[in-house]
Design a protein around this motif. Structure first.
Motif: not given
Length: 703
Positions: A541, A496, A436, A405, A431, A407-408, A620, A413
């Protein structure tokens, strides 16, 4: 962050299942029954272990009410609402049958005029009719002892195998209602600011479905047979079967000797013409299908027909099990096995470039001949985690990104249907550990008071989420996000989204796979993905977890709805290999107040499903900018369908008559609390079930 990602990607890899061989290309005119050999073998093995995979209940006797049959004269009442017929649509009809379909414009106009007058006059009669007022008062009466239990979102008991059927009977016994719950007699659409034009599609289908249900409820004599009106509002969505389809339905029912089976007729009315033609020309028979049913609970003809139609559709889709990024990409573009082998030799940077840039405008061989562009750099560091470990093996590295997982770090999210918010908390901690900056919006379908009754820890969980910067909203219907004023500032904001084990709610008396209730599960996925399109950024995502053998929300409902709304299927990952799988799962109903899934020694998360069949379907968002087609919302059965096909017990238990006759129990007795309901009492019980359907499509919870 780059060092953390590099270390994570270079740790000992999870042992991945061997990816299935890619499919051979399908011809342009392939039928619904056509599938690549590998897919057919997988589906055949899946069906052998899937046949009895369903929620349990049921019990006694055949309904005595007559079923309205469509006669030749009734064809004059059908309207052509969907445009011109396809070329060759009459090819399979004889001369006499074709003449039944082609009728004169004068007859059409005369019939339409008569029906229009009836429809215009109906509301006035309805308002003045005192019997209608009495019926509304009856619908407001408290729910009966054995209430249908609504679980519209969140973790649910959904599927298992043959051994799970007995366990599921116990589950439904636990759901027996000991208290009376008032069912609202009339639900109104949520009032909020008017959605903008490009968001209206997300709520328009729900409102159309609600109006359709309300019209059926308010029409005098609904349970006595509204076949002429209802037959114009079917096939595949809320529009009705065209004359050509109605004739084929009549032929199929005659072929199977099911002319008086209203439930089977309803199933056929919801199928597209292509499937009707395949059923008419093929050798399939529900009677023969039931001889191979090894479950101790025999399925009804309507269930078998519906299951067969679903498998016809799924034969053209990827299978329900684990599917790595290369296999999913090759299936989507119908890439041949030799080229698949080349893709598996690419490193991470090369494979990611192919998957992100290939659009069919040039051949795959030409794209592979071009060097993959170097990632942009900023102050000597890679721009994002997607460019980490560029020379690692491509398929396994992409798989680890999804499993870990990664993620950017900056994206917001969204979590929907999180019953006890434990998944949202785990995602928040995950995260935070990666540094993040993006926030989390965690939502529940239930209101806070209901959550406090079920989960003693809910306030503490919310406090922890808030501490980590997450926002929590309650009473959120994930199919009506565009209709919720709280989401007005979140348009095109989320990178996300997560929806774990979606389920539209169990209905006492029906398996989740029964067509009388399964339309709710299928519609749930179409409306959910359509609602997401207005709130996700390009490249976002989306992950939806479900059991690969689920019979309520099937894997094909998830993949099909996602694809229709331009969410590209990226990979299917086993749920137990996902780094976020170890949250505190729940049933999503009041059983959670007494016991959670997996608390008993040796018990899996859910007694009615195998944990190793849980999957995470990853997508996606790739919007093309083109106008999306209307979501194919499946219409519900009419009140006349339910009345003609079911038995009702004094305790409120309703099931199809075939099931009631084949599985005698304490329901449907001659006298007492569990007596079989007849006449007006039966109509009232069915009206309450229908009122629940209206509440659900309005975004309201019943029970």
């Amino acid at each position: 962050l780059s060092f953390q990602v590099m270390n994570a990607l270079q740790r000992p890899r999870v042992v991945l299942p061997r990816p299935p061989r890619g499919p051979a290309p399908l011809p342009a005119n392939a039928s619904l029954q056509a599938a690549v050999p590998e897919q057919q073998e997988f589906h055949q093995a899946e069906e052998e272990g899937d046949q009895g995979v369903e929620e349990q209940q049921f019990f006694d006797e055949q309904a005595e009410g007559e079923v309205t049959v469509i006669e030749d004269d009734d064809l004059a009442y059908y309207e052509e609402d969907t445009g011109e017929l396809e070329d060759g649509a009459f090819a399979d009809l004889g001369e006499q049958e074709a003449q039944e379909v082609v009728y004169s414009e004068e007859a059409e106009e005369a019939v339409f005029g008569e029906e229009l007058e009836e429809e215009v006059e109906a509301p006035a009669v309805e308002e003045e009719d005192p019997k209608s007022e009495e019926l509304e008062e009856e619908v407001e009466a408290p729910a009966v002892e054995e209430e249908e239990y609504a679980l519209p979102v969140g973790d649910q008991v959904d599927a298992g195998d043959y051994a799970a059927e007995e366990a599921q009977e116990e589950v439904y016994q636990e759901l027996a209602v000991e208290e009376e719950v008032e069912v609202p007699a009339e639900e109104e659409t949520l009032q909020c600011q008017q959605p903008t034009e490009d968001l209206q599609d997300a709520v328009k289908s729900s409102n159309r479905l609600k109006r359709l249900l309300e019209e059926d409820m308010s029409t005098p004599g609904a349970t006595e047979g509204l076949m002429r009106k209802r037959v114009k509002m079917a096939t595949g969505g809320l529009e009705g079967p065209r004359p050509i389809e109605s004739v084929k339905i009549k032929q199929i029912l005659s072929k199977w000797k099911l002319e008086n089976d209203a439930a089977s007729r309803y199933v056929l009315e919801t199928l597209p013409l292509q499937q009707l033609q395949a059923l008419l020309s093929g050798n399939y028979s529900p009677a023969a299908d039931n001889t191979h049913n090894h479950s101790r609970v025999r399925k009804t003809s309507a269930e078998l027909i519906n299951l067969h139609a679903l498998r016809m559709r799924e034969a053209t889709q990827p299978h329900s099990g684990a599917l790595d990024a290369v296999s999913a990409f090759c299936f989507r573009w119908k890439i041949l096995p030799p080229e698949q082998l080349k893709l598996r030799t690419l490193n991470h940077r090369q494979l990611r470039n192919v998957i992100q840039t290939f659009d069919g405008s040039i051949s795959l061989e030409e794209l592979l001949a071009k060097p993959a562009p170097l990632p942009p750099r900023r102050r000597g560091r890679r721009k994002n985690a997607g460019e980490a470990a560029p020379k690692m093996p491509g398929p396994s590295t992409l798989g680890r990104f999804l499993r870990l997982e990664l993620l950017d770090p900056r994206v917001e999210a969204l979590v929907v249907g999180d019953a006890n918010l434990s998944f949202s908390l785990q995602l928040s901690l995950h995260r935070a550990s990666l540094g993040h900056q993006g926030g989390i919006l965690a939502t529940t379908f239930e209101d806070l008071e209901t959550l406090r009754e079920r989960y003693s820890e809910i306030d503490d969980t919310i406090q922890k989420l808030t501490k980590h910067g997450a926002m929590v909203l309650h009473g959120v219907d994930c199919t009506r996000l565009a209709d919720d004023p709280r989401f007005s500032s979140y348009r095109q904001k989320f990178g996300a989204a997560y929806y774990n084990f979606p389920h539209a709610g169990a209905v006492s008396g029906f398996f989740d796979s029964h067509p009388f209730v399964r339309w709710r599960h299928e519609n749930l996925m179409h409306l959910f993905f359509r609602a997401l399109t207005a709130f996700m950024v390009e490249g976002a995502s989306v992950k939806v977890s479900s059991n690969s053998n689920a019979v309520g929300v099937r894997y094909s409902d998830i993949i099909g709805a996602a694809t229709l709304n331009e969410f590209v299927h990226v990979e299917t990952v086993p749920f137990l290999e996902w780094c976020l799988h170890n949250y505190s799962r729940s049933y999503g109903d009041r059983r959670d107040a007494k016991q959670r899934p997996g608390q008993k020694s040796g018990e899996e998360n859910y007694r009615s499903q195998q944990a190793d069949r849980d999957m995470v379907y990853s997508f996606c968002f790739k919007p093309s900018g083109a106008t999306l087609p209307k979501p194919p919302i499946k219409r519900p059965p009419s009140i006349s369908d339910l009345s003609a096909s079911t038995e009702a017990c004094g305790c409120g238990y309703i099931t199809q008559a075939e099931t009631a006759r084949a599985n005698p129990g304490h329901h449907f007795a001659a006298i007492g609390h569990h007596k079989r309901l007849m006449g007006a009492e039966k109509e009232e019980a069915i009206a309450k079930l229908y009122q629940r359907f209206i509440s659900e499509v309005s975004g309201r919870h019943v029970g």
